[in-house]
Design an enzyme around this catalytic site. Structure first.
Site, short mmCIF file in Angstrom:
data_model
loop_
_atom_site.label_atom_id
_atom_site.label_comp_id
_atom_site.label_asym_id
_atom_site.label_seq_id
_atom_site.Cartn_x
_atom_site.Cartn_y
_atom_site.Cartn_z
N SER A 1 19.04 40.91 -32.67
CA SER A 1 19.76 42.19 -32.79
C SER A 1 18.79 43.50 -33.26
O SER A 1 18.11 43.17 -34.11
CB SER A 1 21.02 42.31 -33.54
OG SER A 1 21.70 43.46 -33.52
N TYR B 1 25.38 39.20 -42.13
CA TYR B 1 25.21 39.21 -40.50
C TYR B 1 23.73 39.46 -40.22
O TYR B 1 23.04 38.86 -39.50
CB TYR B 1 26.13 40.02 -39.69
CG TYR B 1 26.19 40.06 -38.25
CD1 TYR B 1 26.06 38.86 -37.40
CD2 TYR B 1 25.26 41.10 -37.62
CE1 TYR B 1 25.86 38.85 -36.07
CE2 TYR B 1 25.02 40.98 -36.42
CZ TYR B 1 25.10 40.16 -35.59
OH TYR B 1 24.67 40.34 -34.16
N LYS C 1 20.13 37.34 -38.88
CA LYS C 1 19.55 37.56 -37.68
C LYS C 1 17.63 37.61 -37.86
O LYS C 1 17.14 37.07 -37.13
CB LYS C 1 19.70 38.94 -36.98
CG LYS C 1 20.94 38.95 -36.26
CD LYS C 1 21.09 37.93 -35.10
CE LYS C 1 22.61 37.67 -34.59
NZ LYS C 1 22.75 36.29 -34.05
P1 NAD Z 1 30.73 35.91 -29.12
O1 NAD Z 1 31.58 35.65 -30.28
O2 NAD Z 1 31.67 36.49 -27.74
O3 NAD Z 1 30.18 34.61 -28.57
C1 NAD Z 1 29.81 33.62 -29.41
C2 NAD Z 1 30.20 32.34 -29.18
O4 NAD Z 1 29.72 31.23 -30.03
C3 NAD Z 1 31.80 32.01 -29.22
O5 NAD Z 1 32.24 31.70 -28.14
C4 NAD Z 1 31.94 31.33 -30.38
O6 NAD Z 1 33.21 30.38 -30.33
C5 NAD Z 1 30.62 30.61 -30.47
N1 NAD Z 1 30.38 30.06 -31.83
C6 NAD Z 1 30.25 30.40 -33.02
N2 NAD Z 1 30.02 29.56 -33.88
C7 NAD Z 1 29.71 28.29 -33.28
C8 NAD Z 1 29.43 27.24 -33.96
N3 NAD Z 1 29.01 26.91 -35.20
N4 NAD Z 1 29.41 26.08 -32.96
C9 NAD Z 1 29.57 26.33 -31.39
N5 NAD Z 1 30.10 27.60 -31.09
C10 NAD Z 1 30.06 28.54 -31.85
O7 NAD Z 1 29.67 37.11 -29.47
P2 NAD Z 1 28.69 37.61 -28.29
O8 NAD Z 1 28.97 39.15 -28.33
O9 NAD Z 1 28.82 36.81 -26.97
O10 NAD Z 1 27.31 37.35 -29.14
C11 NAD Z 1 26.58 36.28 -28.80
C12 NAD Z 1 25.44 36.39 -29.83
O11 NAD Z 1 24.70 37.58 -29.77
C13 NAD Z 1 25.56 36.26 -31.23
O12 NAD Z 1 24.70 35.48 -31.82
C14 NAD Z 1 25.78 37.70 -31.69
O13 NAD Z 1 25.17 37.66 -33.23
C15 NAD Z 1 24.41 38.18 -30.69
N6 NAD Z 1 24.58 39.43 -30.64
C16 NAD Z 1 25.62 40.27 -30.25
C17 NAD Z 1 25.80 41.57 -30.18
C18 NAD Z 1 26.86 42.24 -29.82
O14 NAD Z 1 26.96 43.31 -29.68
N7 NAD Z 1 27.89 41.48 -29.02
C19 NAD Z 1 24.50 42.39 -30.50
C20 NAD Z 1 23.35 41.55 -30.81
C21 NAD Z 1 23.52 40.23 -30.98
#
Ligand code: NAD
Ligand code: UDP
Length: 341
Positions: free
Chosen positions: A127, A152, A156
């Site tokens: 991120s 968080y 990362k």
């Molecule tokens: P999201 O919560 O929609 O998707 C994450 C998925 O991971 C969910 O479906 C959740 O059920 C699953 N999950 C969490 N812990 C788990 C575990 N221990 N075992 C199995 N499944 C698990 O989030 P997103 O927005 O799609 O983000 C995806 C990734 O991108 C994350 O790592 C997040 O930190 C990173 N990210 C997101 C953003 C954003 O703004 N959305 C920005 C930067 C980085």
């Protein structure tokens, strides 16, 4: 191992489901693993409907090493895209151990199992939060990371370091960390999109829920920042463009085009957009008025961050393409679909 098969952990979620669609469209086989802790089966079903492919789904907690190992035994993927993590910044400050346990354990299990079962390529979801309040803008991949201000953000940084050190030590592994800026919008089909639980913390879902009448009024956190209109600047990257960056990253490793075994890329548009500008764009392209007010600054917000995307453009052969107008139209189309409006 099948070079064209990818395990998408966290693939039922927002970014994972869109990435699964783009991988399948590009000719990859996909296996989705998710424990549905922050999603439900609608994301997987949406992927199946859009692609017409009966994508395999395994309900598994990536922190449960034995159960997760079964996925590696059962499926013949050579690459993993690891999305599975918790992502609520405020919650991570209130309950850091929840974040360290889930985000670090799941990632360490992925690396261990990839080694144990001889899998090669991993993409990690990092991120722009790693840059904090950067000294120079736009940020390049060389811009120093700042000490994290949330658990968080710290996970990362720590996972990036775990990946860097693992790739350096274990010659069977190659890795790419993608530093996402602000992912927004939904698939043009409106069959998949962002599904926040409870009150949205992020700007775009708050905007769309306000337009849908679920929230009374959007608070704009601060109009007295040292920017042109006083609100914060971010780099809003369309979700489909972001998904395609993952396809480019996996392809680069599969085709052995990577220059280093561990690489980092910014995934943004290169354009800074203010909160007011985003709200105005949403109103204009969807032809509606949003109820909003100016509120005090939100603790911990950086004033401005946007990406220098030269490296991703040149090395991944990827660039953001979808105009912001279309992205904001898709965000509203998705909200209307979810709320049956
Ligand atoms: P999201 O919560 O929609 O998707 C994450 C998925 O991971 C969910 O479906 C959740 O059920 C699953 N999950 C969490 N812990 C788990 C575990 N221990 N075992 C199995 N499944 C698990 O989030 P997103 O927005 O799609 O983000 C995806 C990734 O991108 C994350 O790592 C997040 O930190 C990173 N990210 C997101 C953003 C954003 O703004 N959305 C920005 C930067 C980085
Ligand atoms: N923001 C806002 N009102 C909200 C949510 C967010 O004004 O209800 C602002 C926030 O202060 C920041 C920008 O929108 O300047 C993007 O916030 P978001 O939480 O979506 O992303 P991040 O802060 O992680 O970049």
């Amino acid at each position: 191992m099948k070079k064209n098969c990818v395990l998408v952990s966290g693939g039922a979620g927002y970014i994972g489901s869109h990435t699964a669609v783009e991988l399948i469209t590009a000719g990859f086989d996909v296996v989705i693993a998710d424990n549905l802790s922050n999603s439900d089966m609608s994301g997987v079903e949406g992927v199946r409907r859009i692609t017409g492919v009966d994508v395999p789904f395994v309900n598994v907690d990536c922190c449960d090493r034995e159960a997760f190992a079964e996925v590696f035994r059962r499926y013949d993927f050579d690459s993993v895209i690891h999305f599975a993590a918790y992502k609520a910044v405020g919650e991570s400050v209130a309950d850091p151990m929840k974040y360290y346990r889930n985000n670090l354990t799941s990632f360490m299990n992925v690396i261990d199992l990839m080694r144990e079962y001889g899998r090669s390529n991993i993409v990690f979801s990092s991120s722009a939060t790693v840059y904090g309040e950067a000294d120079e803008l736009p940020v390049t991949e060389q811009t120093p990371r700042k000490p994290a201000t949330s658990a968080y953000g710290n996970t990362k940084q720590m996972c990036e370091d775990i990946l860097r050190d693992s790739v350096a030590a274990y010659s069977s592994l190659k890795g790419i960390a993608l530093r996402y800026f602000n992912p927004v919008g939904a698939h043009p089909s409106a069959l998949i999109g962002e599904l926040p639980r409870g009150v949205p913390q992020n700007l775009v879902p708050y905007i769309t829920q306000t337009a849908a009448g679920i929230r009374e009024c959007l608070s704009i956190f601060g109009d007295d920042y040292p920017t042109e209109d006083g609100s914060c600047l971010r780099d809003y990257i369309d979700i489909v463009d972001l998904a395609k960056a993952h396809v480019a990253a996996i392809s680069r490793m599969v085709e052995q085009k990577n220059k280093e075994r561990y690489e980092v890329f910014n995934v943004g548009t290169g354009r800074a957009v203010s909160v007011f500008e985003l709200v105005r764009t949403f109103e204009r392209v969807n032809d509606l008025k949003l109820n909003y007010k100016v509120a005090p600054r939100r603790a911990g917000d950086v004033v401005a961050v946007w990406a220098d995307t030269t490296l991703a453009n040149e090395e991944l052969g990827w660039q953001a393409e979808r105009p912001l107008d279309e992205t904001m139209r898709s965000a509203w189309a998705w909200e209307k679909y979810v709320r049956k409006l």
